[in-house]
Design a protein around this motif. Structure first.
Motif, PDB file in Angstrom:
ATOM      1  N   UNK A  43       1.555  46.895  11.648  1.00  0.00           N
ATOM      2  CA  UNK A  43       2.594  47.882  11.361  1.00  0.00           C
ATOM      3  C   UNK A  43       2.442  48.459   9.955  1.00  0.00           C
ATOM      4  N   UNK A  44       2.078  47.610   8.992  1.00  0.00           N
ATOM      5  CA  UNK A  44       1.873  48.085   7.620  1.00  0.00           C
ATOM      6  C   UNK A  44       0.681  49.021   7.544  1.00  0.00           C
ATOM      7  N   UNK A  45      -0.397  48.693   8.244  1.00  0.00           N
ATOM      8  CA  UNK A  45      -1.570  49.561   8.248  1.00  0.00           C
ATOM      9  C   UNK A  45      -1.233  50.911   8.879  1.00  0.00           C
ATOM     10  N   UNK A  46      -0.460  50.891   9.942  1.00  0.00           N
ATOM     11  CA  UNK A  46      -0.050  52.138  10.593  1.00  0.00           C
ATOM     12  C   UNK A  46       0.836  52.965   9.666  1.00  0.00           C
ATOM     13  N   UNK A  47       1.753  52.314   8.964  1.00  0.00           N
ATOM     14  CA  UNK A  47       2.630  53.027   8.030  1.00  0.00           C
ATOM     15  C   UNK A  47       1.828  53.610   6.879  1.00  0.00           C
ATOM     16  N   UNK A  48       0.842  52.864   6.361  1.00  0.00           N
ATOM     17  CA  UNK A  48      -0.007  53.368   5.283  1.00  0.00           C
ATOM     18  C   UNK A  48      -0.830  54.560   5.753  1.00  0.00           C
ATOM     19  N   UNK A  49      -1.352  54.485   6.961  1.00  0.00           N
ATOM     20  CA  UNK A  49      -2.116  55.599   7.511  1.00  0.00           C
ATOM     21  C   UNK A  49      -1.252  56.845   7.641  1.00  0.00           C
ATOM     22  N   UNK A  50      -0.048  56.659   8.148  1.00  0.00           N
ATOM     23  CA  UNK A  50       0.861  57.791   8.317  1.00  0.00           C
ATOM     24  C   UNK A  50       1.279  58.377   6.971  1.00  0.00           C
ATOM     25  N   UNK A  51       1.513  57.517   5.985  1.00  0.00           N
ATOM     26  CA  UNK A  51       1.898  57.998   4.652  1.00  0.00           C
ATOM     27  C   UNK A  51       0.751  58.770   4.014  1.00  0.00           C
ATOM     28  N   UNK A  52      -0.480  58.292   4.171  1.00  0.00           N
ATOM     29  CA  UNK A  52      -1.632  59.000   3.610  1.00  0.00           C
ATOM     30  C   UNK A  52      -1.801  60.363   4.270  1.00  0.00           C
ATOM     31  N   UNK A 104       2.578  37.600  11.903  1.00  0.00           N
ATOM     32  CA  UNK A 104       1.866  38.113  10.727  1.00  0.00           C
ATOM     33  C   UNK A 104       0.918  39.237  11.130  1.00  0.00           C
ATOM     34  N   UNK A 105       0.204  39.060  12.228  1.00  0.00           N
ATOM     35  CA  UNK A 105      -0.716  40.103  12.700  1.00  0.00           C
ATOM     36  C   UNK A 105       0.044  41.377  13.049  1.00  0.00           C
ATOM     37  N   UNK A 106       1.209  41.244  13.666  1.00  0.00           N
ATOM     38  CA  UNK A 106       2.022  42.417  14.012  1.00  0.00           C
ATOM     39  C   UNK A 106       2.502  43.119  12.741  1.00  0.00           C
ATOM     40  N   UNK A 107       2.921  42.340  11.743  1.00  0.00           N
ATOM     41  CA  UNK A 107       3.376  42.936  10.481  1.00  0.00           C
ATOM     42  C   UNK A 107       2.231  43.661   9.778  1.00  0.00           C
ATOM     43  N   UNK A 108       1.036  43.071   9.782  1.00  0.00           N
ATOM     44  CA  UNK A 108      -0.117  43.723   9.162  1.00  0.00           C
ATOM     45  C   UNK A 108      -0.491  45.005   9.906  1.00  0.00           C
TER      46      UNK A 108
END
Length: 106
Positions: free
Chosen positions: A82-91, A76-80
């Motif tokens: 990765x999601x935070x990194x993807x959101x940062x990159x998308x922004x 779960x921590x790895x998924x969170x």
């Protein structure tokens, strides 16, 4: 966290395969997998890693449940992360585009 670290944190006991009987026991187990085994009427879980540490880990059912919980928490921590990194990159891409400069400066 490595599998061996999670096993130790969950309460598994590490046994070094330093004798011939322990060595043959560890080599007879599936490697890098937690497998259930019956011993003296009790269920135990064993993880063998002869290649890397020449050892195996032994735990009971409660230890195995803790190991599974730790593994799930790490997943779960790895998924969170990765999601935070993807959101940062998308922004970043939304603001600066793929070319690295703001859209309003074209």
């Amino acid at each position: 966290m490595s599998t061996q670290q999670r096993l130790s944190a969950a309460g598994f006991h590490m046994m070094i395969a330093d004798s011939s009987s322990r060595q043959s026991y560890a080599r007879g187990l599936p490697q890098q997998q937690v497998v259930p085994q019956q011993s003296r009427g009790k269920l135990k879980f064993v993880f063998a890693d002869v290649e890397h540490c020449n050892c195996y880990f032994i735990g009971n059912e409660a230890d195995y449940q803790r190991y599974q919980a730790l593994t799930q928490q790490e997943k779960v921590a790895r998924m969170q992360r990765d999601a935070a990194r993807a959101n940062r990159d998308a922004a970043y891409r939304w603001r600066y585009g793929w070319w690295g400069r703001p859209y309003w400066r074209w």
